[in-house]
Design a protein around this motif. Structure first.
Motif, PDB file in Angstrom:
ATOM      1  N   THR A 138     -84.397 -10.068   8.245  1.00  0.00           N
ATOM      2  CA  THR A 138     -83.631 -10.079   9.495  1.00  0.00           C
ATOM      3  C   THR A 138     -82.308  -9.335   9.303  1.00  0.00           C
ATOM      4  O   THR A 138     -81.889  -8.546  10.163  1.00  0.00           O
ATOM      5  CB  THR A 138     -83.376 -11.537   9.951  1.00  0.00           C
ATOM      6  OG1 THR A 138     -84.627 -12.215   9.992  1.00  0.00           O
ATOM      7  CG2 THR A 138     -82.731 -11.585  11.320  1.00  0.00           C
ATOM      8  N   GLU A 139     -81.675  -9.571   8.151  1.00  0.00           N
ATOM      9  CA  GLU A 139     -80.402  -8.874   7.882  1.00  0.00           C
ATOM     10  C   GLU A 139     -80.607  -7.366   7.802  1.00  0.00           C
ATOM     11  O   GLU A 139     -79.821  -6.572   8.318  1.00  0.00           O
ATOM     12  CB  GLU A 139     -79.797  -9.383   6.569  1.00  0.00           C
ATOM     13  CG  GLU A 139     -79.115 -10.733   6.726  1.00  0.00           C
ATOM     14  CD  GLU A 139     -78.792 -11.391   5.375  1.00  0.00           C
ATOM     15  OE1 GLU A 139     -78.323 -12.535   5.402  1.00  0.00           O
ATOM     16  OE2 GLU A 139     -79.021 -10.757   4.325  1.00  0.00           O
ATOM     17  N   VAL A 144     -80.340  -1.863  10.204  1.00  0.00           N
ATOM     18  CA  VAL A 144     -81.020  -0.711  10.821  1.00  0.00           C
ATOM     19  C   VAL A 144     -80.508  -0.508  12.249  1.00  0.00           C
ATOM     20  O   VAL A 144     -80.254   0.611  12.682  1.00  0.00           O
ATOM     21  CB  VAL A 144     -82.552  -0.939  10.827  1.00  0.00           C
ATOM     22  CG1 VAL A 144     -83.237   0.091  11.720  1.00  0.00           C
ATOM     23  CG2 VAL A 144     -83.091  -0.836   9.415  1.00  0.00           C
ATOM     24  N   ALA A 145     -80.331  -1.654  12.945  1.00  0.00           N
ATOM     25  CA  ALA A 145     -79.855  -1.556  14.326  1.00  0.00           C
ATOM     26  C   ALA A 145     -78.497  -0.875  14.391  1.00  0.00           C
ATOM     27  O   ALA A 145     -78.137  -0.249  15.394  1.00  0.00           O
ATOM     28  CB  ALA A 145     -79.788  -2.950  14.940  1.00  0.00           C
ATOM     29  N   GLN A 146     -77.732  -0.983  13.268  1.00  0.00           N
ATOM     30  CA  GLN A 146     -76.415  -0.343  13.251  1.00  0.00           C
ATOM     31  C   GLN A 146     -76.477   1.062  12.655  1.00  0.00           C
ATOM     32  O   GLN A 146     -75.469   1.651  12.296  1.00  0.00           O
ATOM     33  CB  GLN A 146     -75.449  -1.205  12.450  1.00  0.00           C
ATOM     34  CG  GLN A 146     -75.158  -2.506  13.177  1.00  0.00           C
ATOM     35  CD  GLN A 146     -74.176  -3.373  12.421  1.00  0.00           C
ATOM     36  OE1 GLN A 146     -73.922  -3.177  11.236  1.00  0.00           O
ATOM     37  NE2 GLN A 146     -73.619  -4.347  13.125  1.00  0.00           N
ATOM     38  N   TRP A 149     -80.762   3.060   8.074  1.00  0.00           N
ATOM     39  CA  TRP A 149     -82.212   2.959   7.973  1.00  0.00           C
ATOM     40  C   TRP A 149     -82.688   2.847   6.526  1.00  0.00           C
ATOM     41  O   TRP A 149     -83.857   2.565   6.288  1.00  0.00           O
ATOM     42  CB  TRP A 149     -82.882   4.219   8.567  1.00  0.00           C
ATOM     43  CG  TRP A 149     -82.884   4.213  10.045  1.00  0.00           C
ATOM     44  CD1 TRP A 149     -81.914   4.702  10.856  1.00  0.00           C
ATOM     45  CD2 TRP A 149     -83.890   3.675  10.896  1.00  0.00           C
ATOM     46  NE1 TRP A 149     -82.247   4.502  12.173  1.00  0.00           N
ATOM     47  CE2 TRP A 149     -83.464   3.876  12.223  1.00  0.00           C
ATOM     48  CE3 TRP A 149     -85.106   3.033  10.675  1.00  0.00           C
ATOM     49  CZ2 TRP A 149     -84.211   3.468  13.311  1.00  0.00           C
ATOM     50  CZ3 TRP A 149     -85.849   2.640  11.768  1.00  0.00           C
ATOM     51  CH2 TRP A 149     -85.401   2.845  13.073  1.00  0.00           C
ATOM     52  N   SER A 150     -81.804   3.084   5.590  1.00  0.00           N
ATOM     53  CA  SER A 150     -82.243   3.346   4.225  1.00  0.00           C
ATOM     54  C   SER A 150     -83.217   2.312   3.656  1.00  0.00           C
ATOM     55  O   SER A 150     -84.192   2.666   3.035  1.00  0.00           O
ATOM     56  CB  SER A 150     -81.030   3.459   3.316  1.00  0.00           C
ATOM     57  OG  SER A 150     -80.235   2.312   3.475  1.00  0.00           O
ATOM     58  N   LYS A 151     -82.968   1.024   3.893  1.00  0.00           N
ATOM     59  CA  LYS A 151     -83.778   0.015   3.211  1.00  0.00           C
ATOM     60  C   LYS A 151     -85.127  -0.254   3.877  1.00  0.00           C
ATOM     61  O   LYS A 151     -86.157  -0.257   3.227  1.00  0.00           O
ATOM     62  CB  LYS A 151     -83.007  -1.303   3.175  1.00  0.00           C
ATOM     63  CG  LYS A 151     -82.164  -1.432   1.950  1.00  0.00           C
ATOM     64  CD  LYS A 151     -81.730  -2.853   1.757  1.00  0.00           C
ATOM     65  CE  LYS A 151     -81.265  -3.061   0.336  1.00  0.00           C
ATOM     66  NZ  LYS A 151     -80.694  -4.362   0.134  1.00  0.00           N
TER      67      LYS A 151
END
Ligand code: HEM
Ligand code: HEM
Length: 214
Positions: A138-139, A144-146, A149-151
């Motif tokens: 979730t974190e 990603v929402a911010q 995307w890296s992880k």
């Protein structure tokens, strides 16, 4: 609705004892989780993983209850016995199934098959998500929402690195095939409950809701 076997009922008072709340709550939670993850949630999404982890806790509870719970909830009350299952199905086909103190032998085989599928779903799910907890996922989604995307692209949201035909691919394949198998078994399970209820002249599903089986 009442369970007054003492007043002249034919069955011995303890042949069909009520389902205890742990059996009932774990049953409907597992059913809900399987339907939600198999048909509704986004595969590999945070909600999917939350539900998967919840199903893991519920399954662990039920399996423990199979060792320490009341008599009719214990594995010893419904041992896996394929021959007895076949003979029960043939009695059922003739409209004369016998009453059992716990699951009938065919229902027992189905319960073990569904639990085994769930174990495979959880194990393969954990492998695909690298054991990351739903909190972490979730974190990561929030990151990603911010714009970071890296992880997440690596794991958890579709497993995009599984195209090489390697182990990850196999695990994903097993997760998908067993999910479909489990949904098929669940349909057969419900058909069995309906057939058995008709033959016995009582609503077994209601017993799983209220606990009362007589
Ligand atoms: C409650 C049992 C579960 C069911 C019925 C279920 C069902 C499914 C289904 C139908 C898919 C789509 C498969 C495809 O078309 O490729 C899927 C994908 C996925 N599931 Fe589950 N799942 C369950 C539990 C879990 C658990 C416990 C986890 C993780 C801890 C998990 C993680 C994933 C992931 C990461 C994917 C994406 C796979 C990919 O495409 O790379 N699932 N699941
Ligand atoms: C995905 C959906 C479902 C799954 C995975 C599932 C799984 C199971 C399992 C594992 C058991 C053994 C319970 C235990 O000993 O703890 C069971 C029993 C039972 N289930 Fe389900 N179930 C599902 C849906 C349903 C539905 C929709 C109904 C209602 C029609 C239902 C009615 C029952 C009944 C009546 C029993 C007890 C049968 C008996 O008297 O021996 N189940 N189910």
């Amino acid at each position: 609705m009442t369970d007054q076997n003492m007043t002249g009922a034919r069955a011995a008072p303890d042949t069909v004892r009520p389902w205890d709340p742990v059996v009932r709550i774990t049953h409907w939670s597992i059913a809900a989780a399987v339907i939600a993850n198999g048909l509704i949630t986004k595969p590999g999404g945070a909600l999917h993983v939350w539900i998967g982890w919840a199903a893991m806790a519920v399954l662990a509870t039920r399996l423990l209850w199979g060792l320490i719970g009341p008599r009719e909830a214990r594995f010893s009350a419904f041992p896996p016995d394929p021959r007895a299952a076949l003979s029960h199905l043939s009695d059922l086909a003739r409209g004369r199934p016998r009453e059992h103190g716990s699951h009938n032998p065919a229902g027992a085989m189905m319960a073990y098959a569904l639990w085994a599928c769930l174990v495979v779903m959880i194990a393969t799910g954990l492998v695909m998500t690298g054991g990351k907890s739903p909190v972490t996922i979730t974190e990561e989604k929030a990151a990603v929402a911010q714009g970071d995307w890296s992880k997440l692209v690596e794991e958890g949201d579709g497993g995009s690195d599984h195209e090489d035909g390697g182990l990850g691919d196999t695990v994903e394949e097993v997760h998908e095939v067993v999910a479909n198998l489990m949904l098929l078994l669940a349909l057969l399970h419900v058909a069995g409950v309906v057939a058995e209820s008709r033959a016995l002249g009582r609503n077994l599903a209601r017993g799983m809701v209220t606990g009362q089986r007589r």
